[in-house]
Design a protein around this motif. Structure first.
Motif, PDB file in Angstrom:
ATOM      1  N   GLN A   1      -2.718   0.424  -4.342  1.00 62.82           N
ATOM      2  CA  GLN A   1      -2.738  -0.849  -3.642  1.00 62.82           C
ATOM      3  C   GLN A   1      -2.368  -1.958  -4.620  1.00 62.82           C
TER       4      GLN A   1
ATOM      5  N   ARG B   1      -3.833   6.811  -3.233  1.00 65.52           N
ATOM      6  CA  ARG B   1      -3.372   5.504  -2.775  1.00 65.52           C
ATOM      7  C   ARG B   1      -3.253   4.532  -3.931  1.00 65.52           C
TER       8      ARG B   1
ATOM      9  N   ASN C   1       0.857  -1.180   0.000  1.00 59.86           N
ATOM     10  CA  ASN C   1       0.000   0.000   0.000  1.00 59.86           C
ATOM     11  C   ASN C   1       0.894   1.230   0.000  1.00 59.86           C
TER      12      ASN C   1
END
Length: 465
Positions: free
Chosen positions: A436, A434, A393
């Motif tokens: 991931q 973000r 992450n």
């Protein structure tokens, strides 16, 4: 067709040049990361000043009481506890009882702590350069210079101890002119050199000694002193030597100037400058050839550095988690595991630290605080992801301004080349970006933060598990 091909080739060359400019013009974030332990805060009161660290991670140091010099005393930080290096015994010298305090300067891999003794005698305070030294080994015993290996009229400075228990002293004679290097220990070694300008700094397990002699770095071995090659015309000093015979120190660029650079010398005598745009001063070297010290850039700000794998890196750039905005200004010793001791500032006050490399195992986390982008288009960082990771992450959060997040395995990302890209449709509408990745490829992942408009106060966080 040919024109079209030329146009394509020209564009390709421009694109390649742009990519190379990005790759080599912007800073990267090293894969080796460090966690910082605040020794000053852990000690609780006053200043615990670390003086040396051995390969087990034991740290010798001294508690400094600014109001009462005699209350300063030696400690050993071991297994998470501070152990005071004192005992109930007194030292008897010339039939007099002296109240003594220890001032450790070095610790070897056998756990022996060596240093000087400050003492009070007839209401007079005598400093560590008093001709008295101590050796601590699972309890405290003192050595005295009177009638032993140091003349009673000498002021002696304890310097270092090697793994054989042989210790190093530099002593001033009574005439305050001649100075002597002594090497002694459990088996006394009759090595000494006299000079008007000589000071020893370190000893290795082969009893090789380095320091400064006649204003230049020297190596003492087999009772013969030699100035380091290529440095005889420079003002220089050798500060440390490892058991491979590698030597580190500093050289002034001009004989009469203040600019200086750090150097490392091979066992064969070849001297190499540790390149950095600014002044640098090398303090210590470990058995892996890693070097620590401090440097100054064009702004004259002092920062601790680590030289490893052929490059000089600012230690502040390698810190994983720094919510209190600590600045590491000095690095003074490094052990074989890469643990570093030194000095820094936090909240305008000095503190002393122990920096430990982060284990490359799962789970793991890297952080960088207060990122800002005003001039450079890209900021680039590197994360080393181990094979045990099944999730990764990467995110940027907080602050003001507009910036995008890019992620790519093996090579730096570029606008058309990435494994993950996160952008905001409206500038400033979403400062949380973000990426991931499930089952990430192990190895080096490159992170890019692209400036769309000036931004400040951004935090970069990388987690894997």
């Amino acid at each position: 067709m040919n024109c079209s091909l030329k146009s394509i080739n020209s564009n390709s060359r421009r694109l390649l040049a742009a990519i190379l400019l990005v790759l080599y013009s912007f800073p990267t974030f090293s894969a080796q990361q460090y966690q910082i332990f605040n020794l000053t805060e852990a000690f609780g009161s006053g200043h615990f000043v670390p003086t040396d660290i051995n390969d087990a991670g034991d740290v010798s140091g001294v508690y400094i009481d600014g109001n009462n010099r005699f209350e300063s005393r030696g400690y050993l930080y071991k297994d998470g506890q501070f152990l005071e290096l004192e005992s109930e015994e007194s030292i008897f010298t010339e039939q007099e009882t002296l109240q003594v305090k220890t001032v450790p300067v070095a610790i070897n891999n056998g756990g022996q702590v060596f240093g000087g003794v400050s003492y009070r005698y007839e209401n007079q305070f005598y400093s560590v350069a008093s001709g008295l030294q101590f050796l601590w080994e699972n309890g405290l015993r003192y050595r005295t210079g009177y009638g032993d290996y140091v003349q009673s009229n000498s002021d002696c400075y304890p310097i270092d101890i090697n793994d054989h228990g042989n210790y190093l002293l530099t002593c001033d004679a009574a005439d305050n002119v001649n100075r002597t290097i002594y090497v002694g220990g459990n088996t006394y070694i009759d090595i000494y050199v006299r000079g008007t300008d000589i000071f020893a700094t370190a000893i290795n397990n082969d009893n090789k000694v380095v320091g400064r002699y006649l204003g230049a770095a020297f190596l003492l071995q087999n009772e013969e002193i030699n100035l380091l090659p290529n440095l005889t015309q420079s003002r220089s000093i050798a500060n440390d030597i490892n058991n491979q015979g590698q030597i580190v120190g500093a050289v002034y660029k001009q004989l009469s100037g203040s600019e200086q650079y750090a150097f490392i010398s091979s066992p064969g005598g070849h001297v190499t400058a540790l390149t950095f745009e600014g002044n640098a001063y090398a303090e210590a070297i470990n058995e892996r050839g890693q070097v620590v010290g401090q440097l100054q850039d064009a702004s004259s700000a002092t920062e601790a550095f680590l030289f490893t794998d052929g490059s000089v890196q600012k230690l502040n750039d390698l810190v994983t988690d720094n919510p209190t905005a600590m600045t590491l200004t000095h690095a003074t010793a490094i052990n074989a595991s890469g643990q570093i001791i030194g000095k820094g500032t936090v909240g305008g006050a000095d503190f002393y630290y122990l920096a430990t490399p982060v284990s490359n195992a799962c789970p793991g986390e890297y952080r960088k605080y207060n990122l800002s982008g005003h001039n450079a288009q890209w900021q680039r960082f590197i994360a080393d992801i181990p094979s045990c990771a099944t999730h990764m992450n990467v995110e940027i959060t907080g602050g003001t301004g507009d910036r995008d997040l890019y992620l790519r395995h093996t090579n730096p990302p570029w606008k058309p080349l990435f494994d993950c890209k996160r952008r905001a449709a409206i500038p400033n509408s979403d400062n949380h970006k973000r990426c991931q990745i499930s089952n990430p490829e192990p190895g080096i992942w490159h992170i890019g933060v692209l400036r769309n408009s000036n931004y400040d106060g951004t935090t970069l966080r990388v987690r894997y598990w």
